[in-house]
Motif scaffolding. Sequence first.
Motif, PDB file in Angstrom:
ATOM      1  N   LEU A 218      19.638   8.961   2.117  1.00  0.00           N
ATOM      2  CA  LEU A 218      20.657   9.345   3.095  1.00  0.00           C
ATOM      3  C   LEU A 218      20.050   9.702   4.448  1.00  0.00           C
ATOM      4  O   LEU A 218      20.692   9.521   5.479  1.00  0.00           O
ATOM      5  N   GLU A 219      18.812  10.166   4.446  1.00  0.00           N
ATOM      6  CA  GLU A 219      18.138  10.485   5.712  1.00  0.00           C
ATOM      7  C   GLU A 219      17.954   9.238   6.567  1.00  0.00           C
ATOM      8  O   GLU A 219      17.953   9.312   7.785  1.00  0.00           O
ATOM      9  N   GLY A 220      17.815   8.088   5.933  1.00  0.00           N
ATOM     10  CA  GLY A 220      17.665   6.833   6.651  1.00  0.00           C
ATOM     11  C   GLY A 220      18.981   6.092   6.855  1.00  0.00           C
ATOM     12  O   GLY A 220      19.010   5.031   7.468  1.00  0.00           O
ATOM     13  N   LEU A 221      20.060   6.649   6.335  1.00  0.00           N
ATOM     14  CA  LEU A 221      21.394   6.053   6.454  1.00  0.00           C
ATOM     15  C   LEU A 221      22.296   7.080   7.138  1.00  0.00           C
ATOM     16  O   LEU A 221      23.178   7.668   6.530  1.00  0.00           O
ATOM     17  N   LEU A 222      22.067   7.288   8.416  1.00  0.00           N
ATOM     18  CA  LEU A 222      22.624   8.429   9.132  1.00  0.00           C
ATOM     19  C   LEU A 222      24.142   8.502   9.170  1.00  0.00           C
ATOM     20  O   LEU A 222      24.702   9.581   9.155  1.00  0.00           O
ATOM     21  N   GLU A 223      24.830   7.397   9.224  1.00  0.00           N
ATOM     22  CA  GLU A 223      26.288   7.456   9.314  1.00  0.00           C
ATOM     23  C   GLU A 223      26.980   7.234   7.971  1.00  0.00           C
ATOM     24  O   GLU A 223      28.207   7.149   7.916  1.00  0.00           O
ATOM     25  N   TRP A 224      26.223   7.161   6.915  1.00  0.00           N
ATOM     26  CA  TRP A 224      26.786   6.989   5.577  1.00  0.00           C
ATOM     27  C   TRP A 224      27.065   8.362   4.976  1.00  0.00           C
ATOM     28  O   TRP A 224      26.330   9.312   5.189  1.00  0.00           O
ATOM     29  N   GLU A 225      28.140   8.433   4.203  1.00  0.00           N
ATOM     30  CA  GLU A 225      28.508   9.653   3.492  1.00  0.00           C
ATOM     31  C   GLU A 225      28.304   9.422   2.002  1.00  0.00           C
ATOM     32  O   GLU A 225      28.437   8.302   1.520  1.00  0.00           O
ATOM     33  N   LEU A 226      28.044  10.500   1.299  1.00  0.00           N
ATOM     34  CA  LEU A 226      27.978  10.448  -0.153  1.00  0.00           C
ATOM     35  C   LEU A 226      29.320  10.922  -0.676  1.00  0.00           C
ATOM     36  O   LEU A 226      29.750  12.053  -0.416  1.00  0.00           O
ATOM     37  N   GLU A 227      30.031  10.047  -1.366  1.00  0.00           N
ATOM     38  CA  GLU A 227      31.362  10.344  -1.892  1.00  0.00           C
ATOM     39  C   GLU A 227      31.271  10.502  -3.402  1.00  0.00           C
ATOM     40  O   GLU A 227      30.713   9.647  -4.087  1.00  0.00           O
ATOM     41  N   LYS A 228      31.817  11.598  -3.903  1.00  0.00           N
ATOM     42  CA  LYS A 228      31.837  11.873  -5.349  1.00  0.00           C
ATOM     43  C   LYS A 228      30.448  11.869  -5.969  1.00  0.00           C
ATOM     44  O   LYS A 228      30.287  11.627  -7.159  1.00  0.00           O
ATOM     45  N   GLY A 229      29.425  12.068  -5.152  1.00  0.00           N
ATOM     46  CA  GLY A 229      28.053  12.149  -5.646  1.00  0.00           C
ATOM     47  C   GLY A 229      27.452  10.843  -6.117  1.00  0.00           C
ATOM     48  O   GLY A 229      26.314  10.810  -6.550  1.00  0.00           O
ATOM     49  N   ARG A 230      28.224   9.727  -5.987  1.00  0.00           N
ATOM     50  CA  ARG A 230      27.698   8.471  -6.533  1.00  0.00           C
ATOM     51  C   ARG A 230      28.098   7.231  -5.738  1.00  0.00           C
ATOM     52  O   ARG A 230      27.860   6.106  -6.182  1.00  0.00           O
ATOM     53  N   ILE A 231      28.710   7.424  -4.572  1.00  0.00           N
ATOM     54  CA  ILE A 231      29.174   6.293  -3.773  1.00  0.00           C
ATOM     55  C   ILE A 231      28.733   6.484  -2.330  1.00  0.00           C
ATOM     56  O   ILE A 231      28.939   7.552  -1.748  1.00  0.00           O
ATOM     57  N   LEU A 232      28.104   5.453  -1.750  1.00  0.00           N
ATOM     58  CA  LEU A 232      27.790   5.454  -0.322  1.00  0.00           C
ATOM     59  C   LEU A 232      28.979   4.871   0.421  1.00  0.00           C
ATOM     60  O   LEU A 232      29.472   3.802   0.064  1.00  0.00           O
ATOM     61  N   LYS A 233      29.433   5.569   1.468  1.00  0.00           N
ATOM     62  CA  LYS A 233      30.617   5.132   2.217  1.00  0.00           C
ATOM     63  C   LYS A 233      30.343   5.223   3.707  1.00  0.00           C
ATOM     64  O   LYS A 233      29.765   6.204   4.182  1.00  0.00           O
ATOM     65  N   ARG A 234      30.786   4.185   4.430  1.00  0.00           N
ATOM     66  CA  ARG A 234      30.694   4.209   5.886  1.00  0.00           C
ATOM     67  C   ARG A 234      31.851   3.421   6.484  1.00  0.00           C
ATOM     68  O   ARG A 234      32.249   2.379   5.959  1.00  0.00           O
ATOM     69  N   ASP A 235      32.384   3.934   7.599  1.00  0.00           N
ATOM     70  CA  ASP A 235      33.376   3.218   8.391  1.00  0.00           C
ATOM     71  C   ASP A 235      32.669   2.565   9.571  1.00  0.00           C
ATOM     72  O   ASP A 235      31.894   3.227  10.271  1.00  0.00           O
ATOM     73  N   PHE A 236      32.943   1.290   9.781  1.00  0.00           N
ATOM     74  CA  PHE A 236      32.403   0.537  10.913  1.00  0.00           C
ATOM     75  C   PHE A 236      33.553   0.237  11.863  1.00  0.00           C
ATOM     76  O   PHE A 236      34.592  -0.273  11.434  1.00  0.00           O
ATOM     77  N   LYS A 237      33.381   0.550  13.131  1.00  0.00           N
ATOM     78  CA  LYS A 237      34.431   0.343  14.144  1.00  0.00           C
ATOM     79  C   LYS A 237      34.085  -0.887  14.989  1.00  0.00           C
ATOM     80  O   LYS A 237      32.935  -1.055  15.402  1.00  0.00           O
ATOM     81  N   PHE A 238      35.101  -1.702  15.254  1.00  0.00           N
ATOM     82  CA  PHE A 238      34.919  -2.921  16.046  1.00  0.00           C
ATOM     83  C   PHE A 238      35.929  -2.954  17.186  1.00  0.00           C
ATOM     84  O   PHE A 238      37.015  -2.392  17.075  1.00  0.00           O
ATOM     85  N   ASP A 239      35.557  -3.620  18.267  1.00  0.00           N
ATOM     86  CA  ASP A 239      36.464  -3.765  19.411  1.00  0.00           C
ATOM     87  C   ASP A 239      37.513  -4.836  19.172  1.00  0.00           C
ATOM     88  O   ASP A 239      38.528  -4.871  19.859  1.00  0.00           O
ATOM     89  N   ASP A 240      37.244  -5.700  18.217  1.00  0.00           N
ATOM     90  CA  ASP A 240      38.122  -6.836  17.970  1.00  0.00           C
ATOM     91  C   ASP A 240      38.277  -7.031  16.462  1.00  0.00           C
ATOM     92  O   ASP A 240      37.296  -6.984  15.721  1.00  0.00           O
ATOM     93  N   TYR A 241      39.488  -7.276  16.025  1.00  0.00           N
ATOM     94  CA  TYR A 241      39.789  -7.473  14.606  1.00  0.00           C
ATOM     95  C   TYR A 241      38.931  -8.575  13.985  1.00  0.00           C
ATOM     96  O   TYR A 241      38.339  -8.391  12.923  1.00  0.00           O
ATOM     97  N   LEU A 242      38.845  -9.723  14.657  1.00  0.00           N
ATOM     98  CA  LEU A 242      38.129 -10.858  14.074  1.00  0.00           C
ATOM     99  C   LEU A 242      36.623 -10.631  14.001  1.00  0.00           C
ATOM    100  O   LEU A 242      35.955 -11.188  13.120  1.00  0.00           O
ATOM    101  N   VAL A 243      36.082  -9.793  14.866  1.00  0.00           N
ATOM    102  CA  VAL A 243      34.660  -9.441  14.768  1.00  0.00           C
ATOM    103  C   VAL A 243      34.437  -8.648  13.483  1.00  0.00           C
ATOM    104  O   VAL A 243      33.448  -8.858  12.766  1.00  0.00           O
ATOM    105  N   GLY A 244      35.357  -7.745  13.161  1.00  0.00           N
ATOM    106  CA  GLY A 244      35.270  -7.001  11.904  1.00  0.00           C
ATOM    107  C   GLY A 244      35.392  -7.907  10.694  1.00  0.00           C
ATOM    108  O   GLY A 244      34.677  -7.753   9.705  1.00  0.00           O
ATOM    109  N   VAL A 245      36.288  -8.881  10.771  1.00  0.00           N
ATOM    110  CA  VAL A 245      36.457  -9.841   9.677  1.00  0.00           C
ATOM    111  C   VAL A 245      35.181 -10.653   9.491  1.00  0.00           C
ATOM    112  O   VAL A 245      34.737 -10.898   8.364  1.00  0.00           O
ATOM    113  N   ASP A 246      34.544 -11.056  10.593  1.00  0.00           N
ATOM    114  CA  ASP A 246      33.284 -11.793  10.504  1.00  0.00           C
ATOM    115  C   ASP A 246      32.191 -10.919   9.880  1.00  0.00           C
ATOM    116  O   ASP A 246      31.397 -11.394   9.061  1.00  0.00           O
ATOM    117  N   PHE A 247      32.158  -9.652  10.239  1.00  0.00           N
ATOM    118  CA  PHE A 247      31.213  -8.707   9.640  1.00  0.00           C
ATOM    119  C   PHE A 247      31.410  -8.673   8.122  1.00  0.00           C
ATOM    120  O   PHE A 247      30.450  -8.765   7.357  1.00  0.00           O
TER     121      PHE A 247
END
Length: 96
Positions: free
Chosen positions: A13-42
């Motif tokens: 987690l120290e190397g995954l700065l924007e990731w959260e630990l959910e329920k002690g067993r899941i890595l979770k992160r929200d990625f924000k995009f300026d454009d819907y289709l850029v997110g879809v491509d991601f």
Amino acid sequence: MAKLSDADVQSALEGLLEWELEKGRILKRDFKFDDYLVGVDFVRQVANQAESKDHHPYIVIDYKTVTVKWTSWDEGGLTEKDTTLAKYCDELYDVK
């Protein structure tokens, strides 16, 4: 692949700065995009990488926000596959 110890998870987690630990067993992160289709491509690129590693995330596309969660259900927690693929997501996002 073996489940990571609690100490290994905290170290990762120290190397995954924007990731959260959910329920002690899941890595979770929200990625924000300026454009819907850029997110879809991601998502498409993450899906291709996941398929090549035979390790698939939970992904939600909510307009310009993409939520990615990694865990190893068969191991009951996080493995090196999860942390490696989370880093892949970070690197891919930084390129955008």
